[in-house]
Design a protein around this motif. Structure first.
Motif, short mmCIF file in Angstrom:
data_model
loop_
_atom_site.label_atom_id
_atom_site.label_comp_id
_atom_site.label_asym_id
_atom_site.label_seq_id
_atom_site.Cartn_x
_atom_site.Cartn_y
_atom_site.Cartn_z
N VAL A 172 0.85 -1.19 0.00
CA VAL A 172 0.00 0.00 0.00
C VAL A 172 0.89 1.23 0.00
CG1 VAL A 172 -1.79 1.30 1.20
CG2 VAL A 172 -1.86 -1.20 1.19
N SER A 173 0.64 2.12 -0.98
CA SER A 173 1.36 3.39 -1.04
C SER A 173 0.45 4.49 -0.48
CB SER A 173 1.75 3.72 -2.48
OG SER A 173 0.60 3.94 -3.28
N PRO A 186 -7.86 1.70 -5.26
CA PRO A 186 -7.78 2.81 -4.31
C PRO A 186 -7.65 2.28 -2.89
CG PRO A 186 -9.66 3.06 -5.80
CD PRO A 186 -9.11 1.68 -6.02
N SER A 187 -7.00 3.08 -2.03
CA SER A 187 -6.78 2.68 -0.65
C SER A 187 -7.02 3.86 0.28
CB SER A 187 -5.35 2.18 -0.48
OG SER A 187 -5.07 1.88 0.86
N ALA A 188 -7.03 3.58 1.57
CA ALA A 188 -7.10 4.65 2.57
C ALA A 188 -5.85 5.52 2.44
CB ALA A 188 -7.20 4.05 3.97
N LEU A 238 -3.61 0.35 -3.21
CA LEU A 238 -3.19 -1.02 -2.91
C LEU A 238 -2.65 -1.57 -4.21
CD1 LEU A 238 -3.08 -3.74 -1.36
CD2 LEU A 238 -5.44 -4.12 -2.11
N LEU A 239 -1.38 -1.94 -4.20
CA LEU A 239 -0.72 -2.50 -5.38
C LEU A 239 -0.57 -4.00 -5.18
CD1 LEU A 239 2.04 0.19 -5.28
CD2 LEU A 239 0.25 0.12 -7.00
N ASP A 267 -0.61 -0.44 8.29
CA ASP A 267 -0.25 -1.85 8.43
C ASP A 267 -1.25 -2.71 7.68
OD1 ASP A 267 1.30 -3.98 9.26
OD2 ASP A 267 1.25 -3.39 11.37
N MET A 268 -0.86 -3.96 7.42
CA MET A 268 -1.70 -4.88 6.70
C MET A 268 -1.26 -6.29 7.06
SD MET A 268 -2.11 -5.15 2.53
CE MET A 268 -0.47 -4.56 2.26
#
Length: 149
Positions: free
Chosen positions: A115-116, A137-139, A122-123, A144-145
């Motif tokens: 995640v960038s 798309p991400s937050a 999210l890649l 963390d993940m």
């Protein structure tokens, strides 16, 4: 036991009882980051891996292989490290994405999730080649993940 200043992210190899800890870098006032290797049975630092980065974040290690993946945050890359040889094998560019902080590995399906923050994405990468599979798309400030087993 003594580690470099600014110890942060870590990953544990339960089969070999080795803990990998990222330390040093910008917060430790160093031009590079050290991955300190700690033998948890002996409770001592046994080796270091030098990574050309001032900021390493999350790590993920293979259970059935010898690779350790690390987010090289300051360069928008993922580092691939050989834990046996204790060297950086390669770095994979994230195509302009920056601030890559979380990272998780799905070893069985050969997928690495990163995640960038800039942009917030999210890649999904092929964990064998580093090739981008997709992105979503991400937050904006993911920290963390985890991969649920």
């Amino acid at each position: 036991m003594k580690l470099e200043l600014a110890a942060d992210s870590s990953a544990y190899d339960a089969s070999k009882h080795l803990l990998y800890v990222a330390s040093g870098g910008e917060e430790g006032k160093m031009e590079h980051t050290m991955i300190n290797i700690v033998d948890t049975n002996e409770q001592k630092r046994v080796a270091d891996i030098v990574v050309d980065s001032k900021n390493i974040e999350a790590m993920a290690l293979e259970q059935h292989g010898s690779r350790l993946f690390v987010n090289i945050r300051d360069r928008g890359e993922v580092g691939v490290i050989d834990r046996e040889k204790r060297t950086v094998l390669s770095t994979w560019s994230l195509g302009g994405s920056q601030g890559n902080t979380p990272l998780a590995l799905d070893e069985a399906n050969h997928r690495l999730f990163v995640v960038s923050r800039k942009p917030a994405k999210l890649l999904v990468l092929d964990s064998d080649s580093g090739k981008a599979i997709t992105s979503l798309p991400s937050a904006p400030i993911a920290d963390d993940m985890f991969r649920w087993r």
